[in-house]
Scaffold this motif. Structure first.
Motif, PDB file in Angstrom:
ATOM      1  N   PRO A 169      21.346  46.171 -32.978  1.00 50.44           N
ATOM      2  CA  PRO A 169      21.835  45.024 -33.746  1.00 50.44           C
ATOM      3  C   PRO A 169      20.856  43.857 -33.682  1.00 50.44           C
ATOM      4  N   SER A 170      20.844  43.060 -34.726  1.00 49.20           N
ATOM      5  CA  SER A 170      20.046  41.833 -34.703  1.00 49.20           C
ATOM      6  C   SER A 170      20.668  40.839 -33.727  1.00 49.20           C
ATOM      7  N   ASN A 171      19.893  39.822 -33.337  1.00 50.63           N
ATOM      8  CA  ASN A 171      20.443  38.780 -32.470  1.00 50.63           C
ATOM      9  C   ASN A 171      21.636  38.100 -33.123  1.00 50.63           C
ATOM     10  N   ASP A 172      21.537  37.878 -34.432  1.00 49.75           N
ATOM     11  CA  ASP A 172      22.642  37.222 -35.132  1.00 49.75           C
ATOM     12  C   ASP A 172      23.911  38.064 -35.046  1.00 49.75           C
ATOM     13  N   ALA A 173      23.772  39.387 -35.243  1.00 46.74           N
ATOM     14  CA  ALA A 173      24.941  40.272 -35.182  1.00 46.74           C
ATOM     15  C   ALA A 173      25.522  40.301 -33.769  1.00 46.74           C
ATOM     16  N   TYR A 174      24.641  40.342 -32.777  1.00 45.83           N
ATOM     17  CA  TYR A 174      25.091  40.344 -31.380  1.00 45.83           C
ATOM     18  C   TYR A 174      25.854  39.064 -31.057  1.00 45.83           C
TER      19      TYR A 174
END
Length: 214
Positions: free
Chosen positions: A63-68
């Motif tokens: 996952p991207s940092n934003d999704a995390y």
């Protein structure tokens, strides 16, 4: 509500001793725990043995940092979490990142193991708990997978490895110890090798499974 960032590993188990009836919050990426690469049924078995509740943050693979961050923020709100403990030991950038994220979410961070001597902590763990290595990096190699933590395990680590694997040398799955109503049995299945984007190194992980009933 109090929560503990639960990996299924030894440091989280040690941090759990400092908390009273927390929610175990576990992040999945692509159906396995982040970092430790454990299947959710293993985490549920631990929670059942400990008599604790567990909640999963279910994210896609890599996952991207934003999704995390959004996944965690949603979980904090859904479960009314206002304080969460992390079992980090000494890696400053990781703690700084977590503190920034928690501040944005309005959640208090707790660090019960921070600054503890990792040699002493390893000895403390193996005196009370049982755990097996589920992930290792190339400095250890796949022969370490499935090995139980013990003084011999520590003696066989490379000279520059942290005793608790805090730099990503290895991760564990706890099978027994204080708070467990019963010990867990696991079987070691296939092993896999993949690149770890966080450490920049390759790692090996084992398909740990609960024994199937006859």
């Amino acid at each position: 509500m109090d929560a503990l960032a639960w990996s299924g590993g030894k440091d989280a188990a040690l941090a759990l001793r400092e908390l009273e009836d927390p929610l175990l919050l576990c992040v999945l990426a692509g159906g396995r725990t982040r970092g430790h690469r454990l299947l959710p049924e293993l985490i549920r078995a631990q929670a059942d043995a400990l008599g604790l509740r567990v909640a999963f943050v279910d994210l896609p693979e890599n996952p991207s940092n934003d999704a995390y961050e959004q996944g965690l923020a949603d979980a904090f709100g859904e479960h009314d979490i206002d304080r969460i403990a992390y079992a980090d030991l000494f890696v400053e950038p990781i703690r700084e990142y977590r503190e920034g994220l928690l501040a944005r979410c309005g959640v208090e961070g707790v660090w019960p193991l921070w600054g503890r001597d990792t040699e002493a902590l390893f000895d403390e763990f193996v005196a009370e708990y049982r755990a097996v290595a589920c992930v290792v990096d190339d400095s250890l190699g796949p022969a370490f997978l499935g090995r139980e933590l013990s003084p011999d395990f520590r003696a066989d680590l490379p000279p520059d490895a942290d005793p608790c694997g805090e730099n990503g040398e290895y991760h564990t799955f706890v099978t027994d110890g204080p708070g467990f109503a019963e010990a867990l049995s696991v079987e070691v299945g296939d092993t896999h090798r993949e690149h770890n984007d966080h450490t920049g190194r390759h790692q090996h992980y084992a398909d740990l499974r609960l024994p199937q009933p006859f």
